[in-house]
Design a protein around this motif. Structure first.
Motif, PDB file in Angstrom:
ATOM      1  N   PRO A 508       0.867  -1.080   0.081  1.00  0.00           N
ATOM      2  CA  PRO A 508      -0.062  -0.151   0.173  1.00  0.00           C
ATOM      3  C   PRO A 508       0.985   1.211   0.099  1.00  0.00           C
ATOM      4  N   ASN A 509       0.276   2.367  -0.441  1.00  0.00           N
ATOM      5  CA  ASN A 509       0.973   3.648  -0.387  1.00  0.00           C
ATOM      6  C   ASN A 509       2.188   3.798  -1.246  1.00  0.00           C
ATOM      7  N   VAL A 510       2.064   3.022  -2.373  1.00  0.00           N
ATOM      8  CA  VAL A 510       3.294   2.940  -3.192  1.00  0.00           C
ATOM      9  C   VAL A 510       2.809   3.738  -4.569  1.00  0.00           C
ATOM     10  N   SER A 571      -3.190  -3.447  -2.660  1.00  0.00           N
ATOM     11  CA  SER A 571      -2.677  -1.930  -2.480  1.00  0.00           C
ATOM     12  C   SER A 571      -3.591  -0.977  -2.026  1.00  0.00           C
ATOM     13  N   LEU A 572      -4.764  -1.275  -2.364  1.00  0.00           N
ATOM     14  CA  LEU A 572      -5.796   0.035  -2.342  1.00  0.00           C
ATOM     15  C   LEU A 572      -6.862  -0.287  -0.946  1.00  0.00           C
ATOM     16  N   LYS A 573      -6.542  -1.415  -0.275  1.00  0.00           N
ATOM     17  CA  LYS A 573      -7.398  -1.731   0.968  1.00  0.00           C
ATOM     18  C   LYS A 573      -7.210  -0.916   2.279  1.00  0.00           C
ATOM     19  N   GLY A 574      -6.260  -0.213   2.160  1.00  0.00           N
ATOM     20  CA  GLY A 574      -5.957   0.820   3.324  1.00  0.00           C
ATOM     21  C   GLY A 574      -5.282  -0.240   4.491  1.00  0.00           C
ATOM     22  N   LYS A 575      -4.681  -1.284   3.934  1.00  0.00           N
ATOM     23  CA  LYS A 575      -4.211  -2.093   5.104  1.00  0.00           C
ATOM     24  C   LYS A 575      -2.549  -1.314   5.021  1.00  0.00           C
ATOM     25  N   LYS A 576      -1.939  -1.874   6.282  1.00  0.00           N
ATOM     26  CA  LYS A 576      -0.548  -1.843   6.369  1.00  0.00           C
ATOM     27  C   LYS A 576       0.396  -2.838   5.646  1.00  0.00           C
ATOM     28  N   SER A 577       1.608  -2.581   5.680  1.00  0.00           N
ATOM     29  CA  SER A 577       2.689  -3.428   4.622  1.00  0.00           C
ATOM     30  C   SER A 577       2.416  -4.871   5.264  1.00  0.00           C
ATOM     31  N   LYS A 578       2.419  -4.913   6.606  1.00  0.00           N
ATOM     32  CA  LYS A 578       2.585  -6.205   7.230  1.00  0.00           C
ATOM     33  C   LYS A 578       1.462  -6.937   7.066  1.00  0.00           C
ATOM     34  N   GLU A 579      -0.015  -6.225   6.988  1.00  0.00           N
ATOM     35  CA  GLU A 579      -1.165  -7.041   6.728  1.00  0.00           C
ATOM     36  C   GLU A 579      -0.874  -7.442   5.369  1.00  0.00           C
TER      37      GLU A 579
END
Length: 728
Positions: A508-510, A571-579
């Motif tokens: 996410p957030n890339v 990547s757009l689900k709003g999760k963190k990288s670890k999740e």
């Protein structure tokens, strides 16, 4: 009643003759295809600076033999009344075109194996002999009307020359198998010049040293090319002379027809006006087809008249080398292919075979001697003219400044390269290649390398500038991760690359730009990786692992998916990288465990036999778990920070694999199959051009001192790096 019968027969004949003009156009079309193929060979030869014009398009095979058989319809037609000037000229032009075609066929024999050559030469012989027999039958049957037969002399001359062309082609075919054996043996001797020490130093070679090595093998491959060997042979040289003479004979016939009849419109055959088209296309075909035989003749004469061969020895020029007759002698002494119990019959048949082959040996010697004599006369005739050309060229070179000469030599690589003439492969009795010919061969390498340089992967080069010290090779998979199966499938270079890239674009957030750039960079890198893996994995044990990587990459690059899971959506689900990592790990773990639970076949115990879906899932599980372990040990990274870390890891793996490029280039050069040697060396030159900047980047870093056989596999790299880490 008789009148009615006559009218019926005439009506039937008229119906049978009605399509003859269309058949004539079909003949013209077949002739046009042959003419265009010969022109394509000439164009390709000029474009590649191979003035001996190899047969790449117009070669001796079933396709062109069929077209030629169609184009020879007029000479073999015994029933058509063809007494008008244009009709007779069309028949002569058919025979001339066939002679020119045989001359163009000559080098293509070098591209065939023995069985193909036997079948194709036999088919050509049947076709030529059929034409000769048909024309002779027509002459005998119509002998009472020969005084009215226009172009009779030209027809006989064309027939004789066509038969001579066939004889010289057969003579060349007899020589080729022995020549190939000799060239292969000499090629292997040259290959032994590359020692084991050079192989160990292969990764340390500079780009200039690699270019010098490629040039050396290029010279070996080009000069040992069977087509080039045939093109500079005595039979091919004599064939070129015959093609020139037969073309002049057709030109004389056309000129005489124009002078005598002052027109090309007179026709009286059932083919009607189509004979004009046949004559026109045959004339064009002869004009285009004469280019290759004439240039091969001139090239062979130029070799004999070069500065390196000023003195002409009549004894050497007319010497019959052993390779011309060796195959016939081998057949002569070999046992009979049939098992015959009766000793008397066996002895009689063997004696008969020896007598027949002894006769063919004498014929072969006579043919080769005649061809050598023709070549010697050509040399004596053309030597003053070629000497004038050489003197003019010398004057041009003298007028050039010494600075420009030095620049030109540096461009050609002649002032930095070793003496390449010792890598020229020649047969017994052949003269040394002129310096200019050797220059042209070297220039071809430079052109191929330049083509490769224009295709260098810019995004991959940008990615490789990020790699550090090959740490990513060891860090992408940790031994602390528990195995899902009793056996672990081995890694190839491409599988962790595509898995890491899939993880990176799922974070996410890339930014979309960064993800697209990484995809494009890895895609350019995989072109080289696949090439390296295919070349170095001789046992093909990792073929299924590489197939798994290919399947994963198709989904990731084209659809942004991994195993039907949308990476962009993740990547757009709003999760963190670890999740995200945990989700990918869970999905992969489920695939492997289901396979383990449902599979009872003992063959599947071997991970090399696993389905590609399971191999890819196992890789995804292990890599995700390794990254998650790093989350526990180190301070948590931001999404962008993790993306950069994965990017560096990908660059490290790419760089480690690409250190094998010099070895791959050398292996491509080391191919000892003379039929495909030039092709593989060209691939090596193109690869060198494409990877030039990559090699320069890699040479700026210290490479681990692995044996080349170990450096080819990522698992060997990992073992070496882990041991190196233990002793620090």
């Amino acid at each position: 009643m008789a009148c009615t019968g006559y009218d019926f027969g005439k009506d039937v004949q008229n119906h049978l003759d009605a399509p003859m003009p269309w058949i004539g156009m079909y003949i013209a079309a077949a002739s046009l295809i042959c003419s265009l193929a010969m022109a394509a060979d000439a164009f390709h030869g000029f474009r590649s600076n191979k003035f001996w014009l190899p047969s790449n398009y117009f070669s001796l095979n079933a396709t062109f033999l069929t077209f030629l058989a169609v184009s020879l319809k007029l000479p073999v037609d015994l029933t058509a009344r063809m007494w008008a000037g244009i009709d007779r000229l069309a028949k002569v032009s058919s025979l001339v075109l066939m002679s020119i075609a045989i001359g163009n066929f000559m080098p293509s024999l070098g591209s065939m194996n023995n069985k193909e050559m036997l079948m194709n030469v036999t088919a050509l012989g049947i076709l030529v002999l059929t034409v000769i027999v048909n024309v002779c039958i027509q002459i005998v049957q119509m002998r009472g009307f020969l005084h009215r037969r226009i172009m009779f002399v030209e027809e006989i001359v064309a027939l004789i020359f066509m038969f001579l062309q066939l004889v010289m082609l057969v003579s060349s075919a007899i020589m080729i198998p022995t020549t190939k054996k000799y060239l292969k043996s000499k090629y292997r001797e040259m290959l032994k010049m590359t020692s084991d020490e050079e192989l160990m130093e292969m990764k340390k070679l500079t780009v200039d040293q690699l270019r010098a090595m490629v040039k050396k093998y290029w010279v070996m491959a080009e000069t040992s090319c069977p087509q080039f060997v045939i093109a500079r042979s005595a039979t091919c040289t004599a064939s070129g002379v015959i093609c020139l003479l037969i073309a002049l004979a057709l030109a004389e016939a056309l000129l005489r027809m124009l002078i005598v009849y002052r027109t090309f419109r007179q026709t009286a055959s059932y083919y009607d006006s189509s004979t004009k088209w046949i004559l026109l296309i045959h004339s064009i075909g002869v004009t285009l087809g004469i280019i290759a035989p004439a240039l091969r003749w001139y090239t062979a004469i130029n070799f004999r008249c070069s500065e390196e061969e000023k003195r002409i020895s009549f004894k050497d020029e007319l010497k019959i080398e052993t390779y011309w007759t060796q195959m016939l002698f081998e057949w002569k002494e070999s046992p009979l292919p049939w098992h015959i119990r009766d000793r008397k019959w066996r002895k009689l048949l063997h004696h008969t075979k020896k007598s027949i082959l002894s006769f063919f040996v004498r014929i072969q010697i006579l043919v080769v001697l005649g061809c050598k004599l023709v070549r010697l006369i050509s040399v004596l005739f053309m030597s003053p003219i070629i000497s004038c050309f050489h003197n003019v060229e010398k004057l041009k070179n003298v007028s050039c400044s010494s600075a420009s000469r030095v620049h030109q030599d540096s461009e050609l690589g002649l002032n930095t390269e070793p003496e390449l003439s010792r890598y020229v492969l020649l047969l017994e009795g052949e003269v040394q290649l002129p310096h200019k010919t050797l220059q042209n061969i070297c220039n071809q390498v430079d052109k191929v390398i330049q083509i490769g340089k224009r295709q260098q992967p810019k995004k991959l080069i940008e990615l490789l500038k990020l790699f550090g010290d090959f740490h990513g090779v060891r860090e992408f998979d940790s031994n602390k991760v528990p195995s899902l199966h009793i056996h672990e499938p081995p890694n190839c270079w491409s599988l962790p690359l595509v898995t890491l890239t899939s993880i990176a674009i799922a974070l996410p957030n890339v930014s979309t730009h960064n993800a697209s750039w990484l995809l494009s960079s890895v895609n350019e890198g995989l072109f080289f990786i696949k090439f390296i893996e295919k070349c170095l994995d001789c046992s093909r044990d990792l073929a299924n692992i590489r197939n798994a990587a290919n399947v994963v990459w198709v989904g990731a690059e084209l659809y942004s998916k991994w195993q039907e899971n949308d990476l962009k959506e993740m990547s757009l689900k709003g999760k963190k990288s670890k999740e995200t990592l945990q989700e990918l790990s869970n999905k992969a773990e489920k695939i492997v465990l289901e396979f383990k639970r449902d599979t009872k076949d003992f063959l599947m115990e071997d991970p090399l036999n696993w389905p590609v879906k399971v191999i890819a899932a196992n890789s995804m599980y292990r890599i995700c778990q390794t990254i998650l372990l790093d989350f526990e040990d180190d301070p948590p990274l931001t999404d962008e920070g993790l993306f950069k870390r994965l990017t560096v890891m990908i660059a490290d793996i790419l760089a480690a694999c690409l250190t094998n490029l010099p070895r791959v280039i050398m292996i491509k050069c080391h191919r000892n199959a003379i039929n495909h040697g030039a092709k593989t060396v060209r691939q090596a030159a193109l690869l060198l051009g494409e990877s030039q900047e990559i090699l320069q980047i890699l040479q700026q870093h210290r490479t681990p001192s692995l044996h080349p056989d170990q450096a080819a596999y990522i698992e060997k790299w990992r073992t070496f790096r882990e041991q190196e880490n233990l002793f620090r």
